[in-house]
Structures are given as structure tokens and as C-alpha cells.
Design a protein around this motif. Structure first.
Motif, PDB file in Angstrom:
ATOM      1  N   GLN A  62       0.663  -1.214   0.025  1.00  0.00           N
ATOM      2  CA  GLN A  62      -0.072  -0.024  -0.334  1.00  0.00           C
ATOM      3  C   GLN A  62       0.712   1.218   0.015  1.00  0.00           C
ATOM      4  O   GLN A  62       0.357   2.270   0.549  1.00  0.00           O
ATOM      5  N   GLY A  63       2.191   1.231  -0.350  1.00  0.00           N
ATOM      6  CA  GLY A  63       2.947   2.235  -0.471  1.00  0.00           C
ATOM      7  C   GLY A  63       3.584   2.713   0.774  1.00  0.00           C
ATOM      8  O   GLY A  63       4.197   3.717   0.814  1.00  0.00           O
ATOM      9  N   TYR A  64       3.865   1.872   1.602  1.00  0.00           N
ATOM     10  CA  TYR A  64       4.252   2.232   2.986  1.00  0.00           C
ATOM     11  C   TYR A  64       5.738   1.652   3.094  1.00  0.00           C
ATOM     12  O   TYR A  64       6.320   2.345   3.553  1.00  0.00           O
ATOM     13  N   PRO A  65       6.132   0.125   3.150  1.00  0.00           N
ATOM     14  CA  PRO A  65       7.281   0.447   2.097  1.00  0.00           C
ATOM     15  C   PRO A  65       7.093  -0.317   0.855  1.00  0.00           C
ATOM     16  O   PRO A  65       6.313  -1.111   0.699  1.00  0.00           O
ATOM     17  N   PRO A  66       7.779   0.191  -0.298  1.00  0.00           N
ATOM     18  CA  PRO A  66       7.865  -0.560  -1.674  1.00  0.00           C
ATOM     19  C   PRO A  66       8.119  -1.807  -1.345  1.00  0.00           C
ATOM     20  O   PRO A  66       8.986  -2.236  -0.399  1.00  0.00           O
ATOM     21  N   VAL A  67       8.149  -2.829  -2.474  1.00  0.00           N
ATOM     22  CA  VAL A  67       8.679  -4.182  -2.329  1.00  0.00           C
ATOM     23  C   VAL A  67       9.697  -4.446  -3.394  1.00  0.00           C
ATOM     24  O   VAL A  67       9.453  -4.138  -4.417  1.00  0.00           O
ATOM     25  N   PRO A  68      10.589  -4.633  -2.944  1.00  0.00           N
ATOM     26  CA  PRO A  68      11.842  -4.876  -3.946  1.00  0.00           C
ATOM     27  C   PRO A  68      11.491  -6.244  -4.603  1.00  0.00           C
ATOM     28  O   PRO A  68      11.167  -7.059  -4.058  1.00  0.00           O
ATOM     29  N   ILE A  69      12.141  -6.170  -5.680  1.00  0.00           N
ATOM     30  CA  ILE A  69      11.777  -7.412  -6.626  1.00  0.00           C
ATOM     31  C   ILE A  69      13.315  -8.058  -6.918  1.00  0.00           C
ATOM     32  O   ILE A  69      14.128  -7.382  -7.393  1.00  0.00           O
ATOM     33  N   ALA A  70      13.297  -9.388  -6.743  1.00  0.00           N
ATOM     34  CA  ALA A  70      14.216 -10.389  -6.904  1.00  0.00           C
ATOM     35  C   ALA A  70      14.052 -10.763  -8.298  1.00  0.00           C
ATOM     36  O   ALA A  70      12.845 -11.232  -8.612  1.00  0.00           O
ATOM     37  N   VAL A  71      14.996 -11.137  -9.162  1.00  0.00           N
ATOM     38  CA  VAL A  71      15.114 -11.708 -10.546  1.00  0.00           C
ATOM     39  C   VAL A  71      15.778 -12.747 -10.649  1.00  0.00           C
ATOM     40  O   VAL A  71      17.180 -12.759 -10.210  1.00  0.00           O
ATOM     41  N   VAL A  91       5.773 -12.023  -7.280  1.00  0.00           N
ATOM     42  CA  VAL A  91       5.132 -11.471  -6.142  1.00  0.00           C
ATOM     43  C   VAL A  91       3.708 -11.675  -6.250  1.00  0.00           C
ATOM     44  O   VAL A  91       3.058 -11.514  -7.479  1.00  0.00           O
ATOM     45  N   THR A  92       3.196 -11.969  -5.428  1.00  0.00           N
ATOM     46  CA  THR A  92       1.413 -12.249  -5.392  1.00  0.00           C
ATOM     47  C   THR A  92       0.694 -10.999  -4.865  1.00  0.00           C
ATOM     48  O   THR A  92       1.122 -10.588  -3.712  1.00  0.00           O
ATOM     49  N   VAL A  93       0.101 -10.293  -5.601  1.00  0.00           N
ATOM     50  CA  VAL A  93      -0.644  -9.191  -5.253  1.00  0.00           C
ATOM     51  C   VAL A  93      -1.943  -9.431  -5.095  1.00  0.00           C
ATOM     52  O   VAL A  93      -2.744  -9.554  -6.200  1.00  0.00           O
ATOM     53  N   PRO A  94      -2.718  -9.744  -4.040  1.00  0.00           N
ATOM     54  CA  PRO A  94      -4.115  -9.915  -4.027  1.00  0.00           C
ATOM     55  C   PRO A  94      -4.767  -8.875  -4.787  1.00  0.00           C
ATOM     56  O   PRO A  94      -4.649  -7.647  -4.645  1.00  0.00           O
ATOM     57  N   GLY A  95      -5.972  -9.274  -5.589  1.00  0.00           N
ATOM     58  CA  GLY A  95      -6.953  -8.323  -6.210  1.00  0.00           C
ATOM     59  C   GLY A  95      -6.047  -8.036  -7.721  1.00  0.00           C
ATOM     60  O   GLY A  95      -6.834  -7.632  -8.503  1.00  0.00           O
ATOM     61  N   GLY A 101      -3.183  -9.922  -9.281  1.00  0.00           N
ATOM     62  CA  GLY A 101      -2.629 -11.295  -9.721  1.00  0.00           C
ATOM     63  C   GLY A 101      -1.154 -11.614  -9.249  1.00  0.00           C
ATOM     64  O   GLY A 101      -0.684 -11.216  -8.317  1.00  0.00           O
ATOM     65  N   VAL A 102      -0.540 -12.310  -9.919  1.00  0.00           N
ATOM     66  CA  VAL A 102       0.916 -12.946  -9.563  1.00  0.00           C
ATOM     67  C   VAL A 102       1.623 -12.343 -10.860  1.00  0.00           C
ATOM     68  O   VAL A 102       1.573 -12.630 -11.982  1.00  0.00           O
ATOM     69  N   LEU A 103       2.805 -11.426 -10.227  1.00  0.00           N
ATOM     70  CA  LEU A 103       3.700 -10.692 -11.131  1.00  0.00           C
ATOM     71  C   LEU A 103       4.868 -11.854 -11.109  1.00  0.00           C
ATOM     72  O   LEU A 103       5.557 -12.069  -9.975  1.00  0.00           O
ATOM     73  N   GLU A 104       5.525 -12.188 -12.280  1.00  0.00           N
ATOM     74  CA  GLU A 104       6.231 -13.147 -12.515  1.00  0.00           C
ATOM     75  C   GLU A 104       7.376 -12.496 -13.166  1.00  0.00           C
ATOM     76  O   GLU A 104       7.453 -12.044 -14.395  1.00  0.00           O
ATOM     77  N   PHE A 105       8.671 -12.418 -12.642  1.00  0.00           N
ATOM     78  CA  PHE A 105       9.828 -11.826 -13.115  1.00  0.00           C
ATOM     79  C   PHE A 105      10.842 -12.834 -13.634  1.00  0.00           C
ATOM     80  O   PHE A 105      11.322 -13.801 -12.836  1.00  0.00           O
ATOM     81  N   GLN A 106      11.396 -12.820 -14.536  1.00  0.00           N
ATOM     82  CA  GLN A 106      12.546 -13.772 -15.191  1.00  0.00           C
ATOM     83  C   GLN A 106      13.331 -13.063 -16.303  1.00  0.00           C
ATOM     84  O   GLN A 106      13.038 -12.067 -17.194  1.00  0.00           O
ATOM     85  N   GLN A 120      11.802 -10.229 -18.625  1.00  0.00           N
ATOM     86  CA  GLN A 120      10.304 -10.438 -18.807  1.00  0.00           C
ATOM     87  C   GLN A 120       9.397 -10.233 -17.441  1.00  0.00           C
ATOM     88  O   GLN A 120       9.803 -10.981 -16.456  1.00  0.00           O
ATOM     89  N   VAL A 121       8.286  -9.656 -17.623  1.00  0.00           N
ATOM     90  CA  VAL A 121       7.331  -9.434 -16.410  1.00  0.00           C
ATOM     91  C   VAL A 121       5.995 -10.083 -16.947  1.00  0.00           C
ATOM     92  O   VAL A 121       5.580  -9.226 -18.024  1.00  0.00           O
ATOM     93  N   ARG A 122       5.622 -10.787 -16.338  1.00  0.00           N
ATOM     94  CA  ARG A 122       4.027 -11.570 -16.585  1.00  0.00           C
ATOM     95  C   ARG A 122       3.283 -11.457 -15.529  1.00  0.00           C
ATOM     96  O   ARG A 122       3.706 -11.734 -14.328  1.00  0.00           O
ATOM     97  N   LEU A 123       2.019 -11.089 -15.800  1.00  0.00           N
ATOM     98  CA  LEU A 123       1.020 -10.779 -14.869  1.00  0.00           C
ATOM     99  C   LEU A 123       0.153 -12.128 -15.057  1.00  0.00           C
ATOM    100  O   LEU A 123      -0.577 -12.249 -16.376  1.00  0.00           O
ATOM    101  N   ARG A 124      -0.140 -12.929 -14.253  1.00  0.00           N
ATOM    102  CA  ARG A 124      -1.093 -13.930 -14.386  1.00  0.00           C
ATOM    103  C   ARG A 124      -2.086 -14.236 -13.255  1.00  0.00           C
ATOM    104  O   ARG A 124      -1.701 -13.785 -12.129  1.00  0.00           O
ATOM    105  N   GLY A 125      -3.240 -14.621 -13.691  1.00  0.00           N
ATOM    106  CA  GLY A 125      -4.146 -14.877 -12.641  1.00  0.00           C
ATOM    107  C   GLY A 125      -4.784 -13.736 -12.035  1.00  0.00           C
ATOM    108  O   GLY A 125      -5.631 -13.917 -11.145  1.00  0.00           O
ATOM    109  N   GLY A 126      -4.927 -12.685 -12.659  1.00  0.00           N
ATOM    110  CA  GLY A 126      -5.146 -11.549 -12.172  1.00  0.00           C
ATOM    111  C   GLY A 126      -6.456 -10.865 -12.826  1.00  0.00           C
ATOM    112  O   GLY A 126      -7.075 -11.535 -13.591  1.00  0.00           O
ATOM    113  N   GLN A 127      -6.922  -9.765 -12.436  1.00  0.00           N
ATOM    114  CA  GLN A 127      -7.988  -9.076 -12.980  1.00  0.00           C
ATOM    115  C   GLN A 127      -7.451  -7.884 -13.870  1.00  0.00           C
ATOM    116  O   GLN A 127      -7.628  -6.919 -13.721  1.00  0.00           O
TER     117      GLN A 127
END
Length: 501
Positions: A366-375, A379-383, A385-390, A494-501
Motif C-alpha cells: 500500500q505504498g508504505y514501504p515498496p517491495v524490492p523485486i528479485a529476478v 510477487v503475489t498481489v491480492p486483487g 494477480g501474480v507478477l512473475e519476473f525472469q 520479462q514481467v508477466r501478470l497471471r491469474g489477475g483481474q
């Protein structure tokens, strides 16, 4: 003329007058289809003139029609003579062979607990008692017939109520005053003036109780009854009460017609939703095309879709709504009953505010802190989906020089070597920007979202892929031109969003 002959003629005239009054009420009941064969009719009997008259007439009508009549007396416990009234009604019902039910309530306590005036608390408790008996008796019948609640309002009550609403400020609904029928509630005596009721009782020889509080000016209605209406009939027009009631009836009929038109107009302006999300959405272009008078009614219809009442919605609320509808930009209003009104470009959204703010998004998203991304990683974000980094090998991506990079909404490719900081998933911050063309011209994220007509409230909840203040990707929208892959790219993310809205 001898005394006996005079007395006989007097009695005949009296009986004729009573018969005409009864027939008037009978016709009124039939005209509004108040009672049908087999109905359970629960009569509220206080012991006063109006309710006693109604009970007598319903007893007569029950001989002609097949319905079940019950009497309920609600004991509020507020007056010293309340026990005497209850005893009187009980004896009257016994003499008429009408089943009698006594309901004792603590009106003063109920008013205090619910922040109500004693008058309003008493009204609510009375109807609760009537409904309780109606449901009980309906359940006992073999044919599961309907039940009706008969209350003894008369024409004077209707005139008083109309003036009461007029003085306090009201629309057509309030000026239409008391209706002959409202859901299960019926008012058989609404066609009679108070004088006609008293004359009928005098002819029947049946006495009635006098409520001592009726002579007090504590309540606003009593002030209208004791001072305003008598003055109007004496000094302005002797038929003032009758004329007020006639006007009230016209306004009630007008309101019914206008309400039907408002429903049709609402259906023209409302944007259908796949499921009930506790909100109403209006197309503002369609709404603005409606007559200004209908616009207000459409907005009230929206409120009624989300709440069971609109008592605290005033003209000032409607003025505020119309103001934001006809001005540019995004706006938000807080309304009674936990309603939030949001104007976003060409739509108006009215939501029910949750009793408790319950967000299914993790606090760190929610912007409180940001989430660092590992490649690689995800990362699963409710509402969302799943952001997949590779990482993607260059040879798997390019088949020949000059190939057009595929455009996919939920899969994006970036030049990883151009990322200068730790890649973050976060909500927007001041100073965020994108590059929008090959000349690498910048545009602020705020300006971009406004141009894309992204609703203001939604902007705060969009998850961004960010390299410092430089936004790589606004999911569901666009990526920054600066990070696009070209023939010189060495490492592809490559960043892929899956299973989301």
C-alpha cells in the motif's frame, strides 16, 4: 308534534347519518382494495375516538366480508391513565367479540437507546407490535393469507401532516402526506374528518378515551392542530382542511407518476454491473441530457438503491451533487448512511462505505514501504494477480533483425541494463514520470493518468513497476519508452501478470 314522534324521527335521521358515514368508509376501503377475503386485519386501537370508530366499522364490515379481525393496544407506560385506556379497550373488544392483545413497551428507554424523540419511538414500537401479531396470526392460518395493519388516521391528520412537512421543508413525497395504503398499512378512515367521526360515535352511543397529551402543545403537530388549522378555517376559508387534503391527494398522485418516470430515467442513465458490488454507476452524459427536475430524482433513486431510506438526504445534498456533476475534474462527497459519491470524468459512482476499512492488499503493497523485486522471482498481489519476473535469453526473443516487439497487455519486456536502482513494486509518489516517445520526452505520471482518464481513487491503488521515480510499467496501461527492448539489448527482463483481474 308529540315527543315520541320527534324522538323517532331523530333516531331515524341519526341512523341514516351513521349509515351514510359507514357506506362512505366501506366504499373508500373497496376503492383502494384495502381488505380482501381471507385477510388477517390487525387494528391498532388506542381507545381514542378515531381508533374506536375504526374498530366499530371494521366489525360491521367483517359481517359482510370474510376476514379475520384482531385488536392490539400498545401500552407505552408514559401516562398515569394508560392502564385505564388499556382496560377500556379490552372491555370494548370483549363486547364486540374481537380478539384483544395488549403489548407493553418501554417507549422512554427505547427513545434514549436509539437517539429518538418519544413520538418517533412510540410510532416504531407500535408498528413492531402490529407486525408481530400480524405475522403470528398469518402463520396460524391454513391458507397463509396476507395480513394488513389498520390505523385510524383521518383527513385532519392528513392536513396536519402535510403542513408539518411543508413547514420543515419537503418534496412531493412529503407533501403527499399520509397515503390510504402503504405496503401492509391501511387507513380506512382517511376519507373522514374528525367531526364526522365524533358524530358517528355520538350516534352509536359508544364512548371513548381522551388522551390528555392531545390538549398539550408539546408536540409540533398539536400546535398545528390547535392553532394553525382552526385559524385557517375561521379567518381564511371554512373548508381549509378539506382543500389542504385535496391538494395533498393531487400531490400524492403526482408523486406516484413522477416516481415511475424517475425509475425509467434511472434505467436510461445507470451503467449495468455484472454483480452487486454495493454501488451504483451513472453515465453522466446521459444524466445531463435528462430534465433538471428528473436529474434530482434519478440521484435520489440511486440513494434508495443503496439504503432503505433517505430521511437525512436534504436539498443541500442534491445541490452539491448537481454542482460536481456539472463541473470538470474528479470530485468526492461524503453522504449520510455511509455513502461515498465519486465523480470521475463521465461517470458518477455512489458506493456504500464499509463499516470497517477492510483491504485485502498487504500493508507493504500500500505504498508504505515498496517491495524490492528479485529476478528471477514472483510477487503475489491480492486483487491484481501474480507478477512473475525472469530473464529471457536474447536469442529466444529476437528471431531476425528489425522484428517488431509483440504488444501484450499482461506480458512486457524491458532492457534490464537500463535499470539503475533496485526494481520496486509500489504505489505512486510525487515526482513519478514516464518517457512517452522515441525522443524520450517525459510526462508526469499524474498527467498521464489524467489523460488516460484513470479514476482518481483508482490511481492510489494501482501498482507500478518503478526504477526510482522513473516508472517502467503501469500494469494494464503502458510501459516507458526508455526501457523498451531493441537490437542492442543484452539482458531482457520479462514481467508477466497471471491469474489477475
Amino acid at each position: 308534534m308529540c315527543l315520541k314522534m320527534w324522538y323517532d324521527r331523530f333516531m331515524e335521521a341519526n341512523e341514516e347519518s351513521m349509515r351514510k358515514t359507514y357506506e362512505k368508509v366501506k366504499k373508500y376501503i373497496a376503492g383502494y382494495q384495502m381488505i380482501a377475503s381471507g385477510d388477517v386485519v390487525v387494528a391498532g386501537v388506542s381507545g381514542g375516538a378515531d381508533s374506536v370508530c375504526m374498530l366499530l366499522m371494521l366489525c360491521e364490515l367483517a359481517k359482510e366480508m370474510d376476514f379475520h379481525l384482531y385488536a392490539v393496544h400498545v401500552h407505552h407506560g408514559m401516562r398515569a391513565d394508560a392502564d385505564q385506556d388499556a382496560d377500556y379497550v379490552k372491555k370494548l373488544c370483549e363486547s364486540l367479540q374481537v380478539p384483544f392483545y395488549l403489548k407493553k413497551v418501554d417507549m422512554e428507554r427505547y427513545a434514549e437507546e436509539n437517539g429518538l424523540s418519544p413520538e418517533e419511538a412510540g410510532r416504531i414500537l407500535r408498528y413492531l407490535a402490529f407486525e408481530e401479531l400480524g405475522e403470528e396470526k398469518t402463520a396460524e392460518t391454513s391458507n397463509q393469507c396476507a395480513y394488513k395493519i389498520a390505523v385510524a388516521h383521518n383527513r385532519n391528520d392528513r392536513a396536519e401532516t402535510m403542513l408539518f412537512h411543508l413547514f420543515r421543508g419537503s418534496g412531493l413525497r412529503g407533501l403527499g402526506s399520509i397515503r390510504p395504503v402503504r405496503d401492509r398499512v391501511i387507513r380506512p378512515l382517511l376519507c373522514l374528518e374528525r367531526a364526522e367521526i365524533e358524530t358517528y360515535l355520538a350516534g352509536s352511543g359508544v364512548t371513548y378515551c381522551i388522551d390528555s397529551t392531545n390538549d398539550e402543545d408539546t408536540y409540533t403537530r398539536n400546535k398545528i392542530r390547535h392553532h394553525i388549522l382552526p385559524y385557517a378555517e375561521e379567518q381564511i376559508c371554512k373548508n381549509a382542511v378539506s382543500h389542504i387534503v385535496d391538494a395533498s391527494q393531487i400531490l400524492a398522485e403526482t408523486q406516484e407518476y413522477v416516481h415511475k418516470q424517475a425509475i425509467l430515467a434511472y434505467e436510461r442513465c445507470a451503467i449495468p454491473q455484472k454483480d452487486d458490488k454495493g454501488s451504483v454507476i451513472l453515465d453522466l452524459n446521459r444524466l445531463r441530457a435528462e430534465d433538471p427536475f428528473l436529474q434530482k430524482l434519478i440521484l435520489l433513486q440511486c440513494i434508495e438503491q443503496l439504503t432503505s431510506h433517505r430521511k437525512d438526504i436534504t436539498g443541500e445534498h442534491l445541490v452539491a451533487l448537481l454542482k460536481i456533476i456539472n463541473t470538470g475534474g474528479s470530485k468526492e462527497l461524503i453522504f449520510p448512511y455511509g455513502l461515498i459519491v465519486q465523480k470521475e470524468y463521465d461517470t458518477l459512482v455512489i458506493n456504500r462505505r464499509p463499516e470497517k476499512e477492510d483491504c485485502d492488499i498487504p500493508e507493504k503493497i500500500q505504498g508504505y514501504p515498496p517491495v524490492p523485486i528479485a529476478v528471477p522471482g514472483e510477487v503475489t498481489v491480492p486483487g491484481l494477480g501474480v507478477l512473475e519476473f525472469q530473464f529471457l535469453p536474447q536469442e529466444d526473443f529476437f528471431y531476425k533483425k528489425g522484428q517488431i516487439i509483440p504488444e501484450k497487455t499482461y506480458t512486457k519486456w524491458f532492457d534490464y541494463d537500463k535499470i539503475t536502482t533496485v526494481l520496486l513494486l509500489r504505489t505512486r509518489q510525487a515526482g513519478d514520470y514516464l518517457t512517452i516517445d522515441k525522443a524520450l520526452r517525459k510526462k508526469s505520471l499524474k498527467e498521464y493518468m489524467i489523460n488516460e482518464k484513470i479514476p482518481k481513487m483508482q490511481r492510489e491503488r494501482i501498482y507500478l513497476l518503478a526504477d526510482g521515480p522513473h516508472i517502467l510499467w503501469v500494469p494494464g496501461y503502458r510501459i516507458s519508452q526508455y526501457y523498451k527492448v531493441n537490437e542492442n539489448t543484452k539482458r531482457i527482463l520479462q514481467v508477466r501478470l497471471r491469474g489477475g483481474q
